[in-house]
Scaffold this motif. Structure first.
Motif, PDB file in Angstrom:
ATOM      1  N   ASN A 169      18.462 -12.829   3.707  1.00 19.01           N
ATOM      2  CA  ASN A 169      19.134 -14.105   3.902  1.00 19.01           C
ATOM      3  C   ASN A 169      18.200 -15.061   4.641  1.00 19.01           C
ATOM      4  O   ASN A 169      17.168 -14.656   5.175  1.00 19.01           O
ATOM      5  CB  ASN A 169      20.406 -13.919   4.725  1.00 19.01           C
ATOM      6  N   PHE A 170      18.598 -16.348   4.691  1.00 19.51           N
ATOM      7  CA  PHE A 170      17.831 -17.350   5.436  1.00 19.51           C
ATOM      8  C   PHE A 170      17.795 -16.947   6.906  1.00 19.51           C
ATOM      9  O   PHE A 170      18.839 -16.660   7.502  1.00 19.51           O
ATOM     10  CB  PHE A 170      18.510 -18.705   5.263  1.00 19.51           C
ATOM     11  N   LEU A 171      16.586 -16.887   7.489  1.00 19.48           N
ATOM     12  CA  LEU A 171      16.360 -16.529   8.890  1.00 19.48           C
ATOM     13  C   LEU A 171      16.728 -15.078   9.213  1.00 19.48           C
ATOM     14  O   LEU A 171      17.004 -14.745  10.353  1.00 19.48           O
ATOM     15  CB  LEU A 171      17.118 -17.457   9.842  1.00 19.48           C
ATOM     16  N   ASN A 172      16.749 -14.207   8.234  1.00 15.88           N
ATOM     17  CA  ASN A 172      16.922 -12.781   8.522  1.00 15.88           C
ATOM     18  C   ASN A 172      15.531 -12.159   8.679  1.00 15.88           C
ATOM     19  O   ASN A 172      14.848 -11.863   7.713  1.00 15.88           O
ATOM     20  CB  ASN A 172      17.678 -12.110   7.377  1.00 15.88           C
ATOM     21  N   TYR A 173      15.131 -11.951   9.959  1.00 14.52           N
ATOM     22  CA  TYR A 173      13.739 -11.544  10.203  1.00 14.52           C
ATOM     23  C   TYR A 173      13.490 -10.086   9.847  1.00 14.52           C
ATOM     24  O   TYR A 173      12.345  -9.658   9.774  1.00 14.52           O
ATOM     25  CB  TYR A 173      13.356 -11.753  11.666  1.00 14.52           C
ATOM     26  N   SER A 174      14.551  -9.318   9.663  1.00 13.47           N
ATOM     27  CA  SER A 174      14.362  -7.880   9.467  1.00 13.47           C
ATOM     28  C   SER A 174      13.571  -7.569   8.203  1.00 13.47           C
ATOM     29  O   SER A 174      12.963  -6.508   8.100  1.00 13.47           O
ATOM     30  CB  SER A 174      15.720  -7.185   9.381  1.00 13.47           C
ATOM     31  N   VAL A 175      13.586  -8.498   7.231  1.00 14.46           N
ATOM     32  CA  VAL A 175      12.915  -8.204   5.972  1.00 14.46           C
ATOM     33  C   VAL A 175      11.463  -8.695   5.966  1.00 14.46           C
ATOM     34  O   VAL A 175      10.757  -8.495   4.987  1.00 14.46           O
ATOM     35  CB  VAL A 175      13.668  -8.855   4.785  1.00 14.46           C
ATOM     36  N   LEU A 176      11.031  -9.304   7.095  1.00 19.12           N
ATOM     37  CA  LEU A 176       9.684  -9.914   7.092  1.00 19.12           C
ATOM     38  C   LEU A 176       8.591  -8.877   6.880  1.00 19.12           C
ATOM     39  O   LEU A 176       7.654  -9.098   6.128  1.00 19.12           O
ATOM     40  CB  LEU A 176       9.455 -10.667   8.405  1.00 19.12           C
ATOM     41  N   VAL A 177       8.695  -7.731   7.576  1.00 20.19           N
ATOM     42  CA  VAL A 177       7.730  -6.645   7.367  1.00 20.19           C
ATOM     43  C   VAL A 177       8.516  -5.367   7.089  1.00 20.19           C
ATOM     44  O   VAL A 177       9.745  -5.372   7.107  1.00 20.19           O
ATOM     45  CB  VAL A 177       6.803  -6.461   8.592  1.00 20.19           C
ATOM     46  N   GLU A 178       7.788  -4.272   6.876  1.00 20.43           N
ATOM     47  CA  GLU A 178       8.429  -3.008   6.530  1.00 20.43           C
ATOM     48  C   GLU A 178       9.460  -2.583   7.580  1.00 20.43           C
ATOM     49  O   GLU A 178      10.600  -2.293   7.273  1.00 20.43           O
ATOM     50  CB  GLU A 178       7.347  -1.916   6.403  1.00 20.43           C
ATOM     51  N   ASP A 179       8.993  -2.562   8.855  1.00 23.85           N
ATOM     52  CA  ASP A 179       9.852  -2.114   9.953  1.00 23.85           C
ATOM     53  C   ASP A 179      10.776  -3.258  10.378  1.00 23.85           C
ATOM     54  O   ASP A 179      10.299  -4.306  10.788  1.00 23.85           O
ATOM     55  CB  ASP A 179       8.946  -1.672  11.115  1.00 23.85           C
ATOM     56  N   PRO A 180      12.117  -3.095  10.265  1.00 20.93           N
ATOM     57  CA  PRO A 180      13.015  -4.202  10.601  1.00 20.93           C
ATOM     58  C   PRO A 180      12.884  -4.668  12.058  1.00 20.93           C
ATOM     59  O   PRO A 180      12.956  -5.867  12.324  1.00 20.93           O
ATOM     60  CB  PRO A 180      14.409  -3.634  10.330  1.00 20.93           C
ATOM     61  N   LEU A 181      12.690  -3.712  12.988  1.00 17.20           N
ATOM     62  CA  LEU A 181      12.582  -4.110  14.401  1.00 17.20           C
ATOM     63  C   LEU A 181      11.335  -4.945  14.636  1.00 17.20           C
ATOM     64  O   LEU A 181      11.369  -5.953  15.342  1.00 17.20           O
ATOM     65  CB  LEU A 181      12.550  -2.868  15.305  1.00 17.20           C
TER      66      LEU A 181
END
Lengths: 140, 188
Positions: A92-104
């Motif tokens: 989703n918009f501004l969902n940072y968890s998908v930016l890299v492999e590790d959600p944290l």
């Protein structure tokens, strides 16, 4: 005010410390109180102190107004850019968890980048406001 | 201890508020408003809200005071207002009524830090319990502001930018005006 020796020396030594503190508040905001907005206003108050002591022209020489205008828009662009990037990555918009492999780790990177965007915009707008206001003061 | 600090800060707030009402000099007023913000920032620290205190101290005490002083410097004269002989009963009554209503309203606010109050039971509880596991950020204020409510914060930053653009549009016409007259003179 520019002739007062005490003021000049104190603000010369104080400005870098305030800027350093602003960067601390900016990048340590995940762990301690503070964040982009606070860092932005602290940074701009250092520039304001410099401008009040050494004159507006010296401050404009330090940070040109055109750069400030670009930075003010760039901060918002950076923030929204992170949102668009996470959309491109399938979240989703501004969902940072998908930016890299590790959600944290993604959350961590996302938060730091958007806080940087907030800080850049707030600092630039505050300094711009001061510059614009002080241009209205006609010289003695 | 915190009760004592609260008490002292609130007394000083009251004294400064009355001083602002009494003074007729705009320069003194601007400085007193700065002091007022500093005391409010102190109160925020006592209330365990250092983030808000940071903002209040930097914006309220620093930047807005400087902006007010710059505006006063631009106006140059008329810093001391005249005291007019108008009746002040109606404003006093309105203030008294509003203040009374606000104090009446505080009775419905939950006790500060009450774990059983509705805001602390629903969304805040969720943030406190799972915020760190979901975002990995120890400072929950940052987690809420930047991650859970990221869209709100984007809106806030846009508001800051819009305000800056508005001020630039309103106030920065002077240079352009100068340039255009210069150009007209060159034409002659």
């Amino acid at each position: 005010m520019g002739n007062d020796l005490v003021l000049r020396v104190v603000s010369k030594w104080l400005s870098p410390i305030i800027i350093l503190f602003a960067f601390y508040v900016q990048f340590h905001g995940d762990y301690s109180p503070g964040g982009g907005f606070q860092a932005g206003v602290i940074f701009s108050s250092a520039i304001l102190l410099y401008a009040l002591t050494f004159g507006i022209d010296a401050a404009v020489k330090l940070i040109p107004e055109k750069a400030l205008r670009l930075c003010a828009s760039f901060g918002v662009l950076l923030y929204a850019g992170v949102g668009v990037l996470s959309m491109l990555k399938g979240g989703n918009f501004l969902n940072y968890s998908v930016l890299v492999e590790d959600p944290l780790l993604g959350q961590h990177i996302g938060i730091i980048v958007i806080e940087l965007g907030v800080g850049i915009t707030v600092a630039s707008v505050m300094i711009l406001l001061f510059f614009t206001f002080s241009r209205r003061v006609s010289p003695e | 201890m915190s009760l004592l600090i609260n008490f002292v800060l609130l007394i000083f707030l009251l004294v400064i508020a009355i001083a602002i009402l009494k003074t007729r000099h705009l320069f003194a007023m601007a400085m007193l408003f700065g002091l007022y913000s500093l005391l409010v920032a102190g109160l925020f620290v006592v209330l365990d809200a250092p983030d808000v205190a940071f903002t209040e101290a930097a914006v309220g005490t620093g930047i807005s005071t400087v902006l007010m002083l710059v505006t006063l410097a631009a106006i140059k004269d008329g810093h001391a207002g005249k005291r007019e002989g108008k009746s002040r009963t109606a404003p006093f009554l309105i203030c008294f009524l509003m203040g009374g209503l606000l104090i009446y309203g505080t009775h419905d606010i939950a006790e500060l830090g009450d774990i059983n109050s509705a805001p602390n039971q629903q969304v805040a509880l969720r943030y406190v319990e799972q915020g760190q596991a979901e975002t990995g950020v120890p400072n929950l204020v940052t987690a809420v502001l930047a991650s859970y409510r990221g869209f709100d914060t984007l809106g806030e930053v846009t508001v800051v930018l819009t305000a800056g653009i508005g001020v630039l549009l309103l106030l920065s016409n002077r240079k352009k005006h100068k340039l255009s007259t210069k150009g007209a003179n060159d034409g002659k």
